[in-house]
Every structure is written in C-alpha cells, then in structure tokens.
Design a protein around this motif. Structure first.
Motif, mmCIF file in Angstrom:
data_model
loop_
_atom_site.group_PDB
_atom_site.id
_atom_site.type_symbol
_atom_site.label_atom_id
_atom_site.label_comp_id
_atom_site.label_asym_id
_atom_site.label_seq_id
_atom_site.Cartn_x
_atom_site.Cartn_y
_atom_site.Cartn_z
ATOM 1 N N ARG A 149 -1.460 14.569 4.666
ATOM 2 C CA ARG A 149 -0.777 14.206 3.422
ATOM 3 C C ARG A 149 -1.758 14.127 2.258
ATOM 4 O O ARG A 149 -1.453 14.558 1.150
ATOM 5 C CB ARG A 149 -0.064 12.862 3.600
ATOM 6 N N SER A 150 -2.943 13.568 2.531
ATOM 7 C CA SER A 150 -3.903 13.434 1.433
ATOM 8 C C SER A 150 -4.548 14.783 1.079
ATOM 9 O O SER A 150 -5.004 14.980 -0.032
ATOM 10 C CB SER A 150 -4.972 12.403 1.783
ATOM 11 N N SER A 170 -5.072 2.041 6.369
ATOM 12 C CA SER A 170 -3.880 1.679 7.153
ATOM 13 C C SER A 170 -2.914 2.856 7.235
ATOM 14 O O SER A 170 -1.791 2.686 7.665
ATOM 15 C CB SER A 170 -3.197 0.497 6.495
ATOM 16 N N ASN A 183 -6.928 12.142 -4.315
ATOM 17 C CA ASN A 183 -6.007 11.653 -3.298
ATOM 18 C C ASN A 183 -6.788 10.804 -2.326
ATOM 19 O O ASN A 183 -7.971 11.013 -2.102
ATOM 20 C CB ASN A 183 -5.306 12.787 -2.565
ATOM 21 N N MET A 184 -6.084 9.817 -1.787
ATOM 22 C CA MET A 184 -6.772 8.855 -0.940
ATOM 23 C C MET A 184 -6.092 8.818 0.415
ATOM 24 O O MET A 184 -4.872 8.845 0.514
ATOM 25 C CB MET A 184 -6.675 7.480 -1.607
ATOM 26 N N ALA A 198 -0.751 4.083 5.535
ATOM 27 C CA ALA A 198 0.300 3.948 4.518
ATOM 28 C C ALA A 198 1.291 5.109 4.542
ATOM 29 O O ALA A 198 1.694 5.627 3.504
ATOM 30 C CB ALA A 198 -0.320 3.793 3.116
ATOM 31 N N LEU A 199 1.717 5.522 5.729
ATOM 32 C CA LEU A 199 2.742 6.568 5.830
ATOM 33 C C LEU A 199 4.086 5.959 5.471
ATOM 34 O O LEU A 199 4.347 4.803 5.770
ATOM 35 C CB LEU A 199 2.790 7.123 7.260
ATOM 36 N N PHE A 200 4.942 6.761 4.829
ATOM 37 C CA PHE A 200 6.255 6.254 4.448
ATOM 38 C C PHE A 200 7.141 6.190 5.706
ATOM 39 O O PHE A 200 7.477 7.223 6.279
ATOM 40 C CB PHE A 200 6.887 7.147 3.386
ATOM 41 N N PRO A 201 7.539 4.989 6.118
ATOM 42 C CA PRO A 201 8.202 4.859 7.418
ATOM 43 C C PRO A 201 9.592 5.494 7.467
ATOM 44 O O PRO A 201 10.077 5.811 8.544
ATOM 45 C CB PRO A 201 8.286 3.343 7.630
ATOM 46 N N ASP A 250 -0.652 7.348 -5.660
ATOM 47 C CA ASP A 250 -1.797 8.226 -5.408
ATOM 48 C C ASP A 250 -1.360 9.685 -5.310
ATOM 49 O O ASP A 250 -2.083 10.588 -5.702
ATOM 50 C CB ASP A 250 -2.461 7.790 -4.103
ATOM 51 N N LEU A 251 -0.141 9.900 -4.789
ATOM 52 C CA LEU A 251 0.357 11.258 -4.625
ATOM 53 C C LEU A 251 1.089 11.743 -5.866
ATOM 54 O O LEU A 251 1.804 12.744 -5.834
ATOM 55 C CB LEU A 251 1.267 11.339 -3.395
ATOM 56 N N PHE A 279 -5.537 6.320 3.220
ATOM 57 C CA PHE A 279 -5.677 4.878 3.339
ATOM 58 C C PHE A 279 -6.113 4.484 4.746
ATOM 59 O O PHE A 279 -5.733 5.113 5.726
ATOM 60 C CB PHE A 279 -4.352 4.197 3.010
ATOM 61 N N ARG A 304 -11.485 2.356 -4.688
ATOM 62 C CA ARG A 304 -10.223 2.079 -5.381
ATOM 63 C C ARG A 304 -10.376 2.263 -6.896
ATOM 64 O O ARG A 304 -9.393 2.508 -7.587
ATOM 65 C CB ARG A 304 -9.718 0.683 -5.042
ATOM 66 N N PHE A 361 -6.691 2.243 -8.502
ATOM 67 C CA PHE A 361 -5.974 1.014 -8.131
ATOM 68 C C PHE A 361 -6.678 -0.229 -8.657
ATOM 69 O O PHE A 361 -6.097 -1.309 -8.681
ATOM 70 C CB PHE A 361 -5.818 0.912 -6.615
ATOM 71 N N THR A 417 0.843 -1.205 0.000
ATOM 72 C CA THR A 417 0.000 0.000 0.000
ATOM 73 C C THR A 417 0.877 1.255 0.000
ATOM 74 O O THR A 417 0.414 2.319 -0.411
ATOM 75 C CB THR A 417 -0.948 0.063 1.215
ATOM 76 N N LEU A 418 2.150 1.130 0.439
ATOM 77 C CA LEU A 418 3.040 2.297 0.388
ATOM 78 C C LEU A 418 3.253 2.726 -1.061
ATOM 79 O O LEU A 418 3.305 3.911 -1.371
ATOM 80 C CB LEU A 418 4.391 1.980 1.026
#
Ligand code: ATP
Ligand code: MG
Lengths: 307, 389
Positions: B173-174, B110, B105-106, B112-115, A213-214, B108, B74, B79, A206-207
C-alpha cells in the motif's frame, strides 16, 4: 456453532451450569412469555360488561371438558376488526413514520455529539459521558413535562422569542407533531450517543493518519474510514431508538395534538377510554409482530459485527 | 545468514559502491532537516537536529527506544510539525504542508490497514485518491500484489491474514503510489528472523529497482547495517553519528556508537605519545601500553578510550612473535558458544575483562583453549580506534 458432544459434567458443577443457563430462560418465561400469552389470550376473547371485561375467562379448575368449551369461544374477530377500521392501520403507519424520521433526526444530532466526545481530550471524556447520562437521574415523565413548559404557547420558548422580538405572535409548537419530534429526539438521544461513542472511541487514529498519508483530506477520510467503521454503532443506536419510539405513548400524549396519530395513544384509548381490552390486546400483538422484523434485523446485524 | 548477506552484497555491490552523494559537495540533499527541534510540553524529543538525506538513498535511523526516531519520521510525513527549524523536501519547505499533500508515503509500524476494506482496496486506496483511471489502478494494484506475492489474497480482509501477510499488504500500500520518499517505521518488527531477513533483501531490491528514497526506522542494528546506505545513530533527540554501515562499525566516533553497534572492548587510558602516526595509550585497565595507528583527534595527556572489536582480537596459548602487535595476557574466565563463533571472556590481572571472538572453523569436539587457561590476546595496531568521547 458446532454441536457439542462433550459429556455433561457430573455432580455439583453440572447442576451449577444448568442453573446458570436456566436463570435467563426463567426470567424470559416469567416476565416476557407469560404476560405475552395473557395478552394473546385476551386478544382472541370477546368484550363483555363484566370484571374482567371480556369472555371467556379461563377457569382451570373446571376440568378439561369445560376448558375445551371455553377454547371454542376464541375468535379472530378483533384482528379482522383492526383491518376494517382505517384508524388502526393509519396509526401503525404514522407511528412507523414518526419513529423512522425521529431515528434519522436523532442520528443527525447524535453523531456529531458522539464524534466530539470521542475526539475530546482523554481526561474530558468521563465528564462528557456523565453529562449524556445525567438526564436519566430525573424521571422521564418530569422531563417531558418540562418540555411542555418550554413549548406551550405561553411557555419559555415563546416568551424568549417574543422578548427578543423575533416573533410577535406566540408559535403554536405544542401541541403538534413537531413537538412530538422534539420530545422523541430529546428523550432518545442518549440511546444513540452511547453506542456511537463506544464504536468511535475505539477507532484507531493511525487509520486516519494512514488515509491522510495516502492523499485523503480529512472530510473524505471521515466518509471513507470513520463512518464505515462506526456503522455497528449507527445500526445499534438506530434500532435502540427506533424500536421503542414506534410504541411511544407518553410523548405523543403529552406533546402531540389530536392529529398526531401514534399506535401507543390508540392502544391507550382503546384500553382505558373504550374499555375494549380484547381489541387493545390485538393492537398490542400486531405491534409486536411488526416490531419483530426490525428486532430480527438488529440481531442479525449484531451477529455480523461479532463475527 | 552470513552466506545470504554475502550474496546480496555481491549483487548490489557495484551499484552501492558508486553511490555516495553525501561525499559530493555539489549534490543537493533531497530531505533536509535544518536545526529542527520538536518539543512535547517541556520534553524535547528532537533537539536542534540537522540532517541531509539524498535522492535514492536508503537511510536508516537507529537508536534506543524513545530517542526520537519516530518523531523525526513523522515530521517528514507531516503528522508532527517542528517546534522550530525547517524540514525541506526537494528544496521545498514542508512546514505547514498537510500530510495528504506531501509526496511521501509511510508504512506504519502497526500497519494501519483499513479493516473494512479487502487487500485489493487497501492497496488501491491511495491510487483512487489521486484519481488515477480505473484500468491503471487495476494494473498497478496487480503489480504490487505480485511484488509482495499476495495475488491469491486480494479479496481477503486484513483480519483474515497472518501478521507477515499484513505487513506485506502495508508495504504494498505504501509503495503503490511510487512516492518520492518511502518512510518505514520499524516495518519488520513483528516478523520472525528468517522472514525478516528475506524481506530486508526484498526491500533493498525494490528500492534499487524503483529508484526511490527510503528512510527506515529500526532499533535492530543488524537490520540497519543490512539495508542502509547510511545510518544515523541517535541519542536523546540528537544525531551522534551519520556514516555508512562499515564506517559506523569500524570507525565509531564515540563510545556511545561503538557500544550501541555490535560487541566492543572499551579500555580507558591516557595518551602518552603520538609519534610517526602511532598513538600510544597507557591503559590502566590492561596494565599495558596500547599502540594504535590512529589518534581520534586526541592530544598527548588526554584521557581517551581504546576500542577494539572482539573479532579483531586473536587468542593464543603462546606469546606473539611479532613485537609490533599489542598483547596482553590473562585467564579464560568464560566461553560463550554461539555456533558459528565462540566468545572468550579473558580476565586480565588488573581485573578488566577483554572479549575475543573465534570463528569455529572446525566441529567443536575438544576446545584447544578452555576455561582457566593462561592465554595471550593480541591485536594489530590498526585493529582498533581511539575514542575521545
Ligand atoms: N505526542 C506525544 N506527546 C508527548 N510525548 C511524546 C509524543 N510523541 C512522542 N513523545 C515522546 O518523545 C520521545 C521520542 O518518541 P519517539 O516515538 O520518536 O521515539 P522512538 O525513537 O521512535 O522510540 P521507539 O524505538 O520506542 O519507537 C519519547 O520519549 C516519547 O515519550
Ligand atoms: Mg518509534
């Protein structure tokens, strides 16, 4: 890592815990520290025409005084000697260079393979993993011999190319440094693929959807998301390949030419051809000292990952 | 809780009441699903669905787990591609347009942040992707951080944040790119009730302020009622009803919707007469006739269901004086005390149970009506609806 002040559990459980802690240490002392001390001791001895071929031979039965006298005979001449003969530092440098380039090549070949495996259908993955591990079921030595059969002037590769008419003279791939690279890349590839696969498989897909998406197209998303997140696997794989590749002996010996300098080969020649155990021991100790740096870097990197 | 929704309703009342493009036949839909079907293998997740969402609308998709809400969303984000049918955005056919080229923009479920990026970089990601000049990016990210009240956390990595803070980062972010359409997939699912309610009102506020179109997926009906202009209730890949929250609640078009949203009494019967705007049902369940000012499209002789919300059923120890109200009698079977209200389960002589809700206007020291009391249940003729399916 705070100091723990909890009291040692008394009785049975306490003993058991000590045993569990002690086993790995015993293992290391017996199988790593003891042999290392022996090598270290030989490296400060002097060659002799005797059995074993060096003096002094420590005699622990003759009392402390005699032992002290034997200690007096130790010298660092062998280490000084290593700096005097260009062969040694050239071997070290060449080994590091070959290992470094090989590591890079293995990363280049291994990453797409690991990536493909991690993106394959779930039901395919165990099979693909099996295929990567499968070569380990054959002896390493036999696999290198197989490469000799492929690469030698009258070998399979040249025959194929001649038959196809791509060349009209057999290529001299073996023996040469190029053959050594081929051998190392082939032999160490699984050690790169496995840690890479482990990190890539864990990557949350999903990342990548979020990145798309961005407004991020797939190729950019690879460099901005996938690759940075697979760095722990890249680091682990590189060290797992680089460290043993520096001391590699079999591959340069079988596939390399006389101009392929590698410290493993030099060490072997010193030990078996010259029967100069002390100098070859010194070579080994210095090799270890050189490798301690990347090993510590590796451990540091691993620690950062676990944090 | 009730007080909060009242104030929010008041502040947004005038804007929201005037906003009803779905009633305007000349209004152009912004997002348009035309006979969209989506299958996975031989499983149909979305089934020949058509739907219009209008610009600046806050649209909620509501339905049980697995009914196809996420799949629908989606398809807007890109997607999933529809197996058949068309998805349009602002008149443009979206089929074949990759997600990174869609003005949506979605957020999520979960997050879905970039770690490997801190909060600031996470929010800036989409802006950098658009090649926005650096000073503008900085200004926008700071604006977003202020919006979600996370200014102090800009340099933190996602794993150093609490669940609620992460959710806010995902929201920021979205929102950062100010997309034409914001898709929220169960955005508040992981929050506690209080934070969830707070954020719901923040979302409404934002949506009005930024003038964007929001589509939210949720299976919390209260959440859908709070935030949405319109709600689509889905079942097995189909839309059962699309209407405003009040309509969905007061005028459900089927037993499925009536039962899915809130508590309801459903009583089966046969239509015996439709006269002078009054529909009469012979209810086997209550053993009585029920009169309703609405017929739900039923004809005399049809089997139909009478649906009435528990709060519209009055309970008393004496029979009603007004002969025009519907009345049945029974015994109090059970009482559920919920603090603000109590729900009385009344068992009728036929064995059916009817629920009635009473607001606890005084502190409950002694119940005026209690277990095993013989009571009368009454409701007016316009208190409930007739459902034919
Ligand atoms: N990639 C897929 N492959 C196969 N089936 C899928 C796939 N994605 C969704 N489905 C199926 O489609 C149906 C609808 O899924 P969807 O995720 O849209 O449900 P949902 O309404 O969002 O449910 P929830 O409320 O639980 O999130 C489910 O039955 C699911 O199993
Ligand atoms: Mg879902």
């Amino acid at each position: 890592m705070a100091m723990t002040t909890d009291p040692v559990t008394p009785g049975h459980a306490g003993w058991l815990r000590w045993l569990v802690v002690a086993v790995p240490y015993l293992w290391l002392i017996l199988l790593f520290l003891a042999p290392f001390l022996i090598v270290l001791k030989i490296s400060v001895s002097t060659t002799a025409i005797a059995m074993p071929p060096y003096t002094p031979v420590l005699d622990f039965t003759s009392g402390l005084g005699a032992l002290w006298e034997q200690f007096q005979e130790f010298s660092f001449d062998n280490y000084v000697f290593l700096t005097e003969d260009a062969l040694y530092w050239k071997s070290y440098l060449s080994s590091l260079q070959i290992a470094l380039i090989s590591t890079f090549l293995i990363l280049l070949v291994g990453y797409p393979i690991a990536y493909g495996m991690a993106r394959a259908k779930r039901e395919w993955r165990p099979t693909l993993l099996m295929l990567v591990i499968l070569p380990f079921w054959t002896s390493f030595l036999i696999r290198v011999y197989a490469w000799m059969g492929i690469l030698k002037p009258e070998g399979l590769l040249n025959q194929l190319l001649l038959w196809l008419g791509v060349i009209d003279q057999p290529l001299n791939i073996m023996p040469s440094t190029l053959a050594v690279y081929i051998g190392i890349v082939y032999s160490y590839l699984p050690f790169m693929i496995l840690p890479l696969y482990a990190t890539l498989e864990k990557l949350d897909e999903t990342l990548l959807e979020a990145a798309a998406d961005l407004g991020c197209p797939p190729i950019q998303a690879f460099w901005k998301i996938t690759f940075p997140l697979s760095l722990p696997g890249v680091v682990a794989g590189c060290f797992l390949v680089f460290i043993p590749a520096v001391g590699e002996f079999v591959i340069p010996d079988l596939l390399g030419g006389s101009d392929t300098l590698m410290i493993g080969k030099t060490l072997w020649a010193e030990f078996f051809s010259n029967r100069d155990w002390p100098v070859s021991s010194a070579v080994a100790v210095v090799l270890l000292a050189i490798l301690v740096v990347p090993i510590m870097l590796f451990q540091n990197a691993q620690k950062k990952v676990t944090e | 809780m009730a007080g909060k929704s009242l104030t929010a309703g008041k502040s947004l009342g005038p804007i929201r009441r005037a906003f009803a493009p779905w009633n305007d036949p000349t209004a152009k839909p912004f997002i348009q699903f035309q006979n969209v079907t989506k299958t996975f293998g031989d499983f149909t997740a979305v089934d020949d669905l058509s739907l219009n969402i209008y610009e600046r609308e806050f649209f909620a998709l509501l339905g049980p787990s697995g009914c196809g809400k996420t799949t629908l969303m989606r398809m807007i984000a890109g997607f999933e591609e529809p197996t058949s049918g068309q998805v349009r955005l602002d008149g443009q056919d979206l089929v074949g347009v990759p997600p990174y080229r869609r003005p949506t923009n979605m957020m999520f479920q979960s997050y879905a942040l970039f770690p490997h990026m801190n909060v600031w970089d996470n929010i800036a990601f989409g802006l950098k992707q658009d090649g926005m000049p650096k000073p503008e990016i900085a200004a926008r990210v700071d604006e977003m951080l202020a919006l979600v009240k996370l200014e102090k956390f800009a340099k933190r990595k996602p794993h150093q944040l609490s669940g609620g803070q992460r959710q806010r980062v995902a929201l920021a972010r979205s929102l950062a790119k100010k997309p034409k359409v914001l898709l929220l997939d169960e955005p508040l699912g992981a929050l506690d009730k209080k934070l969830r309610e707070e954020t719901q009102f923040e979302l409404i506020d934002l949506q009005v302020k930024l003038g964007m179109t929001f589509v939210i997926v949720t299976h919390d009906q209260e959440e859908a009622m709070t935030v949405a202009d319109r709600i689509a209730v889905m079942d097995h890949g189909k839309i059962v009803q699309i209407a405003t929250p009040a309509e969905i609640y007061e005028q459900p078009n089927s037993r499925y919707v009536a039962d899915f949203i809130g508590e309801i009494n459903l009583i089966e019967g046969t239509i015996s007469a439709i006269e002078g705007g009054i529909t009469t049902l012979d209810c086997t369940g209550t053993g009585a006739k029920v009169q309703v000012t609405q017929d739900g499209g039923a004809k005399v002789g049809d089997t139909a269901w009478f649906a009435v919300r528990p709060e519209k059923v009055a309970i008393s120890l004496t029979p009603p004086a007004d002969p025009n109200v519907n009345a049945v009698t029974g015994e109090v079977w059970d009482i559920a005390y919920l603090g603000d209200v109590s729900i009385y389960h009344v068992r009728l002589s036929t064995g059916a149970t009817v629920k009635a809700t009473i607001t606890n206007t005084t502190r409950l020291v002694e119940r005026p009506i209690t277990w095993d009391d013989k009571v009368w249940l009454t409701w007016s003729r316009d208190g409930g609806v007739v459902l034919t399916r």
